[in-house]
Design a protein around this motif. Sequence first.
Motif, short mmCIF file in Angstrom:
data_model
loop_
_atom_site.label_atom_id
_atom_site.label_comp_id
_atom_site.label_asym_id
_atom_site.label_seq_id
_atom_site.Cartn_x
_atom_site.Cartn_y
_atom_site.Cartn_z
N ALA A 1 8.15 14.66 -17.07
CA ALA A 1 7.90 13.81 -15.91
C ALA A 1 8.82 14.14 -14.74
CB ALA A 1 8.04 12.34 -16.30
N GLY A 2 10.07 14.49 -15.03
CA GLY A 2 11.01 14.83 -13.96
C GLY A 2 10.55 16.03 -13.15
N ARG A 3 9.98 17.01 -13.81
CA ARG A 3 9.47 18.19 -13.11
C ARG A 3 8.28 17.82 -12.23
NH1 ARG A 3 7.30 22.88 -16.63
NH2 ARG A 3 5.58 23.32 -15.24
N LEU A 4 7.42 16.94 -12.72
CA LEU A 4 6.28 16.50 -11.93
C LEU A 4 6.71 15.70 -10.71
CD1 LEU A 4 3.94 15.41 -14.84
CD2 LEU A 4 3.65 17.40 -13.36
N ILE A 5 7.68 14.83 -10.89
CA ILE A 5 8.17 14.01 -9.78
C ILE A 5 8.74 14.91 -8.69
CG2 ILE A 5 9.94 12.33 -9.11
CD1 ILE A 5 9.45 11.01 -11.88
N ALA A 6 9.48 15.94 -9.09
CA ALA A 6 10.05 16.87 -8.10
C ALA A 6 8.94 17.61 -7.35
CB ALA A 6 10.96 17.87 -8.79
N GLN A 7 7.87 17.98 -8.04
CA GLN A 7 6.77 18.69 -7.38
C GLN A 7 5.98 17.79 -6.45
OE1 GLN A 7 4.61 20.28 -10.73
NE2 GLN A 7 5.51 22.31 -10.46
N MET A 8 5.88 16.51 -6.78
CA MET A 8 5.09 15.59 -5.98
C MET A 8 5.90 14.94 -4.86
SD MET A 8 2.75 13.73 -8.78
CE MET A 8 1.30 14.53 -9.45
N GLY A 9 7.14 15.32 -4.71
CA GLY A 9 7.99 14.75 -3.67
C GLY A 9 7.41 14.82 -2.28
N PRO A 10 6.94 15.99 -1.83
CA PRO A 10 6.37 16.05 -0.48
C PRO A 10 5.14 15.16 -0.30
CG PRO A 10 6.91 18.25 -1.25
CD PRO A 10 7.10 17.32 -2.41
N ASP A 11 4.29 15.08 -1.31
CA ASP A 11 3.12 14.21 -1.23
C ASP A 11 3.53 12.74 -1.15
OD1 ASP A 11 1.32 16.30 -1.27
OD2 ASP A 11 1.07 16.24 -3.45
N MET A 12 4.54 12.37 -1.92
CA MET A 12 5.02 10.99 -1.88
C MET A 12 5.66 10.67 -0.54
SD MET A 12 4.14 9.39 -4.55
CE MET A 12 5.14 7.95 -4.47
N ALA A 13 6.38 11.64 0.04
CA ALA A 13 6.98 11.42 1.35
C ALA A 13 5.90 11.22 2.41
CB ALA A 13 7.88 12.60 1.72
N GLN A 14 4.85 12.02 2.34
CA GLN A 14 3.74 11.88 3.29
C GLN A 14 3.07 10.51 3.13
OE1 GLN A 14 0.59 14.71 2.76
NE2 GLN A 14 -0.18 14.41 4.83
N ALA A 15 2.86 10.07 1.90
CA ALA A 15 2.26 8.76 1.66
C ALA A 15 3.17 7.65 2.15
CB ALA A 15 1.96 8.59 0.17
N LEU A 16 4.47 7.82 1.98
CA LEU A 16 5.43 6.82 2.45
C LEU A 16 5.39 6.70 3.97
CD1 LEU A 16 7.81 4.93 1.64
CD2 LEU A 16 9.30 6.89 2.00
N SER B 1 -7.58 -9.95 4.80
CA SER B 1 -7.99 -8.54 4.74
C SER B 1 -6.85 -7.62 5.15
CB SER B 1 -9.20 -8.30 5.64
OG SER B 1 -10.31 -9.01 5.17
N VAL B 2 -6.10 -8.02 6.14
CA VAL B 2 -4.95 -7.21 6.58
C VAL B 2 -3.89 -7.19 5.49
CG1 VAL B 2 -3.12 -6.99 8.31
CG2 VAL B 2 -5.42 -7.68 9.01
N ARG B 3 -3.64 -8.33 4.89
CA ARG B 3 -2.64 -8.39 3.80
C ARG B 3 -3.06 -7.51 2.62
NH1 ARG B 3 -1.60 -14.31 2.33
NH2 ARG B 3 0.02 -13.34 1.08
N ILE B 4 -4.33 -7.59 2.26
CA ILE B 4 -4.84 -6.76 1.16
C ILE B 4 -4.78 -5.28 1.55
CG2 ILE B 4 -6.94 -6.15 -0.12
CD1 ILE B 4 -7.62 -9.19 -0.05
N GLY B 5 -5.11 -4.98 2.80
CA GLY B 5 -5.05 -3.60 3.28
C GLY B 5 -3.64 -3.03 3.22
N ILE B 6 -2.66 -3.81 3.64
CA ILE B 6 -1.27 -3.35 3.60
C ILE B 6 -0.84 -3.12 2.15
CG2 ILE B 6 1.12 -4.05 4.01
CD1 ILE B 6 0.07 -5.42 6.61
N ALA B 7 -1.17 -4.05 1.28
CA ALA B 7 -0.84 -3.87 -0.14
C ALA B 7 -1.51 -2.61 -0.67
CB ALA B 7 -1.26 -5.08 -0.94
N GLY B 8 -2.75 -2.39 -0.28
CA GLY B 8 -3.49 -1.23 -0.76
C GLY B 8 -2.92 0.09 -0.31
N ILE B 9 -2.50 0.16 0.97
CA ILE B 9 -1.98 1.45 1.45
C ILE B 9 -0.61 1.76 0.86
CG2 ILE B 9 -3.38 1.51 3.53
CD1 ILE B 9 -0.90 0.71 5.14
N TRP B 10 0.02 0.76 0.26
CA TRP B 10 1.27 1.01 -0.47
C TRP B 10 1.00 1.26 -1.95
CZ3 TRP B 10 5.96 2.01 1.44
CH2 TRP B 10 6.18 1.70 2.78
N LEU B 11 0.10 0.50 -2.54
CA LEU B 11 -0.13 0.60 -3.98
C LEU B 11 -0.98 1.79 -4.39
CD1 LEU B 11 -0.68 -3.15 -4.90
CD2 LEU B 11 1.33 -1.73 -5.34
#
Length: 163
Positions: free
Chosen positions: A114-129, A83-93
């Motif tokens: 897509a490049g424009r979208l990636i730039a806009q989603m940068g802060p969200d991706m950083a927070q998820a990371l 469950s922990v292994r699946i959980g870790i994979a899930g919080i990354w995937l």
Amino acid sequence: MAYSDGPRGIGGWLGLFLLTLGVFSPLRIFFTAYGLFSDPQVAAAYGDRWPLLATAEVILIVLNLAAIAFLLWRFFMHRNWQSVRIGIAGIWLIPVGVTLLEIAAVSLIGGVPAGRLIAQMGPDMAQALIYSIVWTAYLLRSVRVANTYPRELPGDALVEVFE
């Protein structure tokens, strides 16, 4: 590796992790979706492509919520290390996968580069990371997690299977 003494069960930081995963993450999804679907400028910007894009967004929301529900079910119903292994994979995937699918959907359906979208989603991706790094470290290092989700079967249960 389970420890003979120390905290066990869902509580403490483990409880906070499951609270953020099961309550705050879905709330964030709902508020983001509400902002997206209640803004008339979004529909106007995409024009006749909006119904298809809105359908894709709803599908991604449902997939995201279903994945979160699965992780919660797994943590509460199966008290083993898998469950922990699946959980870790899930919080990354989940955050990465859903974000990449959203970028693909908006780019292909909405015609936004897509490049424009990636730039806009940068802060969200950083927070998820950051979220994924912090909780992965916790899940791998915590005595409570090790005691609640043991890596091995209790006692000699595996030996008894082969006798």
